[in-house]
Motif scaffolding. Structure first.
Motif, PDB file in Angstrom:
ATOM      1  N   THR A   1       0.844  -1.191   0.000  1.00  0.00           N
ATOM      2  CA  THR A   1       0.000   0.000   0.000  1.00  0.00           C
ATOM      3  C   THR A   1       0.877   1.239   0.000  1.00  0.00           C
ATOM      4  O   THR A   1       1.826   1.346   0.786  1.00  0.00           O
ATOM      5  N   ALA A   2       0.564   2.171  -0.895  1.00  0.00           N
ATOM      6  CA  ALA A   2       1.234   3.472  -0.931  1.00  0.00           C
ATOM      7  C   ALA A   2       0.350   4.474  -0.215  1.00  0.00           C
ATOM      8  O   ALA A   2      -0.844   4.590  -0.511  1.00  0.00           O
ATOM      9  N   SER A   3       0.919   5.195   0.744  1.00  0.00           N
ATOM     10  CA  SER A   3       0.118   6.159   1.500  1.00  0.00           C
ATOM     11  C   SER A   3       0.976   7.365   1.852  1.00  0.00           C
ATOM     12  O   SER A   3       2.199   7.269   1.983  1.00  0.00           O
ATOM     13  N   ALA A   4       0.303   8.509   2.001  1.00  0.00           N
ATOM     14  CA  ALA A   4       0.967   9.759   2.381  1.00  0.00           C
ATOM     15  C   ALA A   4      -0.079  10.673   3.000  1.00  0.00           C
ATOM     16  O   ALA A   4      -1.276  10.582   2.674  1.00  0.00           O
ATOM     17  N   PRO A   5       0.324  11.552   3.914  1.00  0.00           N
ATOM     18  CA  PRO A   5      -0.636  12.460   4.545  1.00  0.00           C
ATOM     19  C   PRO A   5      -1.408  13.281   3.514  1.00  0.00           C
ATOM     20  O   PRO A   5      -0.827  13.843   2.583  1.00  0.00           O
ATOM     21  N   GLY A   6      -2.733  13.317   3.690  1.00  0.00           N
ATOM     22  CA  GLY A   6      -3.580  14.105   2.817  1.00  0.00           C
ATOM     23  C   GLY A   6      -3.841  13.496   1.461  1.00  0.00           C
ATOM     24  O   GLY A   6      -4.447  14.142   0.593  1.00  0.00           O
ATOM     25  N   ARG A   7      -3.405  12.257   1.240  1.00  0.00           N
ATOM     26  CA  ARG A   7      -3.580  11.595  -0.038  1.00  0.00           C
ATOM     27  C   ARG A   7      -4.447  10.347   0.100  1.00  0.00           C
ATOM     28  O   ARG A   7      -4.525   9.753   1.176  1.00  0.00           O
ATOM     29  N   VAL A   8      -5.099   9.952  -0.987  1.00  0.00           N
ATOM     30  CA  VAL A   8      -5.847   8.701  -1.016  1.00  0.00           C
ATOM     31  C   VAL A   8      -4.852   7.566  -1.253  1.00  0.00           C
ATOM     32  O   VAL A   8      -4.089   7.592  -2.224  1.00  0.00           O
ATOM     33  N   ALA A   9      -4.844   6.595  -0.356  1.00  0.00           N
ATOM     34  CA  ALA A   9      -3.926   5.469  -0.486  1.00  0.00           C
ATOM     35  C   ALA A   9      -4.296   4.614  -1.690  1.00  0.00           C
ATOM     36  O   ALA A   9      -5.478   4.478  -2.047  1.00  0.00           O
ATOM     37  N   ILE A  10      -3.289   4.041  -2.317  1.00  0.00           N
ATOM     38  CA  ILE A  10      -3.506   3.105  -3.417  1.00  0.00           C
ATOM     39  C   ILE A  10      -2.711   1.840  -3.144  1.00  0.00           C
ATOM     40  O   ILE A  10      -1.757   1.835  -2.367  1.00  0.00           O
ATOM     41  N   GLY A  11      -3.103   0.738  -3.776  1.00  0.00           N
ATOM     42  CA  GLY A  11      -2.408  -0.527  -3.588  1.00  0.00           C
ATOM     43  C   GLY A  11      -1.897  -1.089  -4.891  1.00  0.00           C
ATOM     44  O   GLY A  11      -2.259  -0.628  -5.979  1.00  0.00           O
ATOM     45  N   LEU A  12      -1.041  -2.112  -4.781  1.00  0.00           N
ATOM     46  CA  LEU A  12      -0.484  -2.755  -5.963  1.00  0.00           C
ATOM     47  C   LEU A  12      -1.240  -4.018  -6.357  1.00  0.00           C
ATOM     48  O   LEU A  12      -0.915  -4.648  -7.359  1.00  0.00           O
ATOM     49  N   GLY A  13      -2.271  -4.376  -5.584  1.00  0.00           N
ATOM     50  CA  GLY A  13      -2.979  -5.626  -5.847  1.00  0.00           C
ATOM     51  C   GLY A  13      -2.225  -6.803  -5.255  1.00  0.00           C
ATOM     52  O   GLY A  13      -1.045  -6.717  -4.913  1.00  0.00           O
ATOM     53  N   GLU A  14      -2.892  -7.934  -5.138  1.00  0.00           N
ATOM     54  CA  GLU A  14      -2.278  -9.105  -4.518  1.00  0.00           C
ATOM     55  C   GLU A  14      -1.328  -9.829  -5.463  1.00  0.00           C
ATOM     56  O   GLU A  14      -1.541  -9.894  -6.665  1.00  0.00           O
ATOM     57  N   CYS A  15      -0.307 -10.401  -4.845  1.00  0.00           N
ATOM     58  CA  CYS A  15       0.620 -11.303  -5.525  1.00  0.00           C
ATOM     59  C   CYS A  15       0.598 -12.595  -4.715  1.00  0.00           C
ATOM     60  O   CYS A  15       1.151 -12.646  -3.619  1.00  0.00           O
ATOM     61  N   ARG A  16      -0.046 -13.631  -5.230  1.00  0.00           N
ATOM     62  CA  ARG A  16      -0.210 -14.841  -4.432  1.00  0.00           C
ATOM     63  C   ARG A  16      -0.029 -16.086  -5.296  1.00  0.00           C
ATOM     64  O   ARG A  16      -0.299 -16.093  -6.489  1.00  0.00           O
ATOM     65  N   ALA A  17       0.447 -17.145  -4.669  1.00  0.00           N
ATOM     66  CA  ALA A  17       0.584 -18.427  -5.345  1.00  0.00           C
ATOM     67  C   ALA A  17       0.667 -19.536  -4.301  1.00  0.00           C
ATOM     68  O   ALA A  17       1.258 -19.360  -3.240  1.00  0.00           O
ATOM     69  N   MET A  18       0.043 -20.670  -4.641  1.00  0.00           N
ATOM     70  CA  MET A  18       0.071 -21.850  -3.772  1.00  0.00           C
ATOM     71  C   MET A  18       1.125 -22.822  -4.272  1.00  0.00           C
ATOM     72  O   MET A  18       1.303 -23.003  -5.476  1.00  0.00           O
ATOM     73  N   VAL A  19       1.801 -23.475  -3.341  1.00  0.00           N
ATOM     74  CA  VAL A  19       2.826 -24.448  -3.675  1.00  0.00           C
ATOM     75  C   VAL A  19       2.201 -25.837  -3.820  1.00  0.00           C
ATOM     76  O   VAL A  19       1.497 -26.309  -2.929  1.00  0.00           O
TER      77      VAL A  19
END
Length: 433
Positions: free
Chosen positions: A412-430
């Motif tokens: 998650t990217a966040s900063a004061p006074g800004r709307v946070a954004i994310g990079l989405g999930e990175c997932r995998a099962m073994v």
């Protein structure tokens, strides 16, 4: 002309979208607008833009006359490479057009028919990756791993002078959700006379940031660090899976090979460099006794704005937890400011010998670990090389990753006074070998 760290009206925290799920979305509010490659049910893959829980079909928008003429061909391509190749001012123009279309109600009737429910779609690796390079810029990870082999001198002498990296295997990169089959290879126990071949017993994850290359450079023409930002198109999460037992045996003298090339997992959305503008930070100052970067790796703007206000986390979901309906457990959380070298220093060094980068090439930062144990970005660190297995909340223990385990990375990217954004999930099962 807007500089790479400057914000504009597309970052306005008051901006909202008529796509209801975008409001308060943890990853994809209208301030994000990442690019990806998706396939609606029963249809071919095409370029899309994530907005809340929906995906906007960019090719359909182009065919409907909703994009500038110069953007039509790149938007209708079968990968995002042509979009990444655009100069930053054209990518910014696309971002502005999308922002207006998704925030202004009188555009809704034209745009809404081209939205798809993200949960119904298949997400793919967004670009045709010609080359993949993995760096080693997470200094806390480098210290932690180095200390296991060289307690008195964990960092080799070159670490603070040159961004260390190696060339990986682009063909085995997969999008989030694609299972990983446990690889087999050679390993040699410390006291054994000869190596054996079989499935890895020390499978590990690595929490990394991925960097998507934009226009790139011609062979023989290095990218000066002051221009490196022009060649960074966006970011994703990267899990550079590692077979630590293979790695210990084969890395002498040339470096990673089968221990790394069996599969790497990325989050499928490219969060553009333009979207990350509000989340730029000064690069943390080096200790006073550390050497200064050589001139080709130093730029004042890069030092002032080259770090990212990103919080990264890794979670684990075991088979037992899944069967019990339990949520994943967090293994670590930490900031991306643990990078000793900036992304632009990585670009400048990579091309300093004349090596050419191309649109859609992928760079990894290397494992990003925080200074303390709660922010370690690999099992190699968390379990101290397997000598101190960790205990999960349900009582299970892990030294490395077991069959049926699923690793989930988030940022998650966040900063004061800004709307946070994310990079989405990175997932995998073994899966078992």
């Amino acid at each position: 002309m807007t500089r790479w760290w400057e914000t504009d009206e597309t970052h306005d925290p008051a901006l909202t979208s008529w796509v209801a799920s975008a409001q308060g979305h943890g990853d994809f509010p209208i301030q994000n607008l990442p690019l990806g490659l998706f396939a609606p049910p029963g249809q071919e893959a095409r370029i899309g833009v994530a907005i809340g829980d929906m995906i906007l079909d960019l090719a359909a928008c182009a065919h409907a006359g909703l994009l500038d003429e110069a953007l039509v061909a790149p938007a209708c391509a079968t990968t995002v490479n042509a979009l990444l190749a655009l100069p930053s001012h054209q990518r910014r123009a696309l971002r502005h057009r999308l922002s207006i279309s998704l925030s202004t109600s009188h555009h809704r009737a034209q745009v809404e028919p081209h939205l798809h429910v993200a949960a119904d779609c298949t997400l793919h690796v967004p670009a045709r990756i010609g080359d993949y390079t993995d760096f080693y810029v997470g200094i806390h990870h480098a210290n932690n791993v180095g200390r296991q082999f060289r307690p008195d001198n964990p960092l080799l002498p070159n670490y603070k002078y040159v961004p260390i990296g190696y060339h990986g295997r682009a063909s085995s990169i997969r999008a989030s959700g694609v299972p990983l089959r446990r690889p087999s290879g050679q390993r040699k126990a410390p006291q054994a006379d000869a190596p054996t071949y079989g499935p890895t017993e020390r499978l590990d994850y690595e929490l990394e940031l991925g960097v998507w290359v934009g226009p790139g450079n011609a062979l023989g023409h290095p990218i000066p660090i002051a221009q490196a930002a022009d060649h960074v198109a966006g970011f994703c999460l990267l899990n550079d899976w590692s077979a630590r037992d293979f790695q210990a045996w084969e890395y002498q003298p040339l470096g990673p090979f089968l221990a790394k090339n069996f599969q790497s997992t990325i989050s499928p959305w490219i969060v553009t460099a333009e979207a990350m503008a509000p989340f730029r930070l000064p690069q943390p100052a080096r200790p006073d006794d550390d050497p200064a970067p050589l001139p080709y790796l130093h730029d004042a703007d890069d030092q002032q704005h080259g770090a990212l206000a990103l919080t990264l986390e890794a979670c684990l979901l075991t088979t037992k937890m899944r069967d019990a309906g339990e949520a994943p457990t967090r293994l670590s959380v930490g900031p991306a400011t643990s990078m000793y070298w900036t992304i632009h220093q990585m670009i400048a060094h990579h091309t300093s010998n004349g090596c050419d980068l191309n649109p859609g090439d992928l760079l990894g930062t290397g494992t990003l670990s925080a200074p303390t144990r709660d922010g370690f970005g690999s099992m190699m660190e968390l379990s101290v090389g397997g000598t101190a297995p960790i205990t999960l909340p349900n009582g299970e223990t892990r030294a490395f990753i077991a069959d049926g385990d699923e690793i989930i990375l988030r940022a998650t990217a966040s900063a004061p006074g800004r709307v946070a954004i994310g990079l989405g999930e990175c997932r995998a099962m073994v899966m078992a070998s």
